[in-house]
Design an enzyme around this catalytic site. Structure first.
Site, PDB file in Angstrom:
ATOM      1  N   ASP A  55      17.545   5.302  -2.897  1.00  0.00           N
ATOM      2  CA  ASP A  55      18.463   4.321  -2.349  1.00  0.00           C
ATOM      3  C   ASP A  55      17.586   3.138  -2.018  1.00  0.00           C
ATOM      4  OD1 ASP A  55      20.993   3.345  -1.697  1.00  0.00           O
ATOM      5  OD2 ASP A  55      20.658   3.723   0.427  1.00  0.00           O
ATOM      6  N   GLY A  78      19.741  -6.913 -10.488  1.00  0.00           N
ATOM      7  CA  GLY A  78      20.088  -7.014  -9.075  1.00  0.00           C
ATOM      8  C   GLY A  78      19.732  -8.378  -8.505  1.00  0.00           C
ATOM      9  N   LYS A  83       5.599  -6.192 -12.086  1.00  0.00           N
ATOM     10  CA  LYS A  83       6.624  -5.789 -11.122  1.00  0.00           C
ATOM     11  C   LYS A  83       6.384  -4.361 -10.643  1.00  0.00           C
ATOM     12  CE  LYS A  83      11.571  -4.927 -10.634  1.00  0.00           C
ATOM     13  NZ  LYS A  83      12.889  -4.901 -11.263  1.00  0.00           N
TER      14      LYS A  83
END
Length: 195
Positions: free
Chosen positions: A67, A151, A173
């Site tokens: 999450d 996102g 990243k």
């Protein structure tokens, strides 16, 4: 180790497979699991653990789940745990990002602090669970930039960088990301279990 990563997000799954390259990682669609887990916890930890345990019960195999979300300091750490649902679950991220930029249009540079947070949970058929956490500090830029991400990546600038996450290569990243940090920590925990 064979691992199921509990996501349908192709960008996230690609990232996970690149970071956990020493393991065989399957996405839910790749092995035919179609379970929708309601993420109704108050913390990233609660949501990640709930998802991992429920999918593990259905699959009978080791499941990793995450999450994650973005916290913006001047918005009382929103969207936070609700990052996937912020401004409407089906609102395209380009639109969400534009709205966030508009919300911050009068916010000065030194007040645009933000962070990405990721919690990875592992659930095992024998009932054991593990948790790891990663945080990437940064700030919200003034425009959407970059194509290499998903996102909120096009508006989030990691601390020490003058590029958005969406402008970084996958390798760059993964080296600094919240999910990369949490996954590498989890990989260490998995290795310790097997020794």
């Amino acid at each position: 180790m064979e691992i199921i990563f509990a996501t349908r997000n192709k960008g996230k799954l690609k990232e996970v497979k690149e970071i956990l390259k020493d393991h065989i990682v399957f996405g839910m669609e790749e092995i035919g699991i179609d379970i929708e887990v309601i993420e109704d916890g108050n913390t990233f930890e609660e949501n990640a653990l709930k998802k991992a345990v429920e999918i593990m019960k259905a699959a009978g195999k080791v499941v990793l789940s995450d999450d994650s979300g973005m916290e913006i300091d001047c918005l009382n750490k929103e969207p936070g745990v609700q990052s996937a649902y912020f401004l409407g679950e089906h609102t395209p991220y380009a639109e969400r990002n534009a709205i966030i930029l508009d919300m911050l249009k009068d916010v000065r540079d030194n007040e645009r602090g933000a962070r990405y947070v990721a919690v990875i949970a592992a659930a095992f058929p024998d009932g054991r669970t593990l948790l790891s956490k990663g945080i990437m500090e940064g700030y919200i830029g003034y425009e959407q930039r970059g194509e290499n991400g998903f996102g909120y990546d096009s508006i989030f600038y990691p601390k020490g960088y003058d590029k958005s996450v969406a402008e970084l290569s996958s390798e760059a990243k993964n080296g600094i990301s919240h999910r990369g940090i949490a996954l590498r920590e989890m990989e260490g925990l998995l290795r310790e279990m097997n020794t």
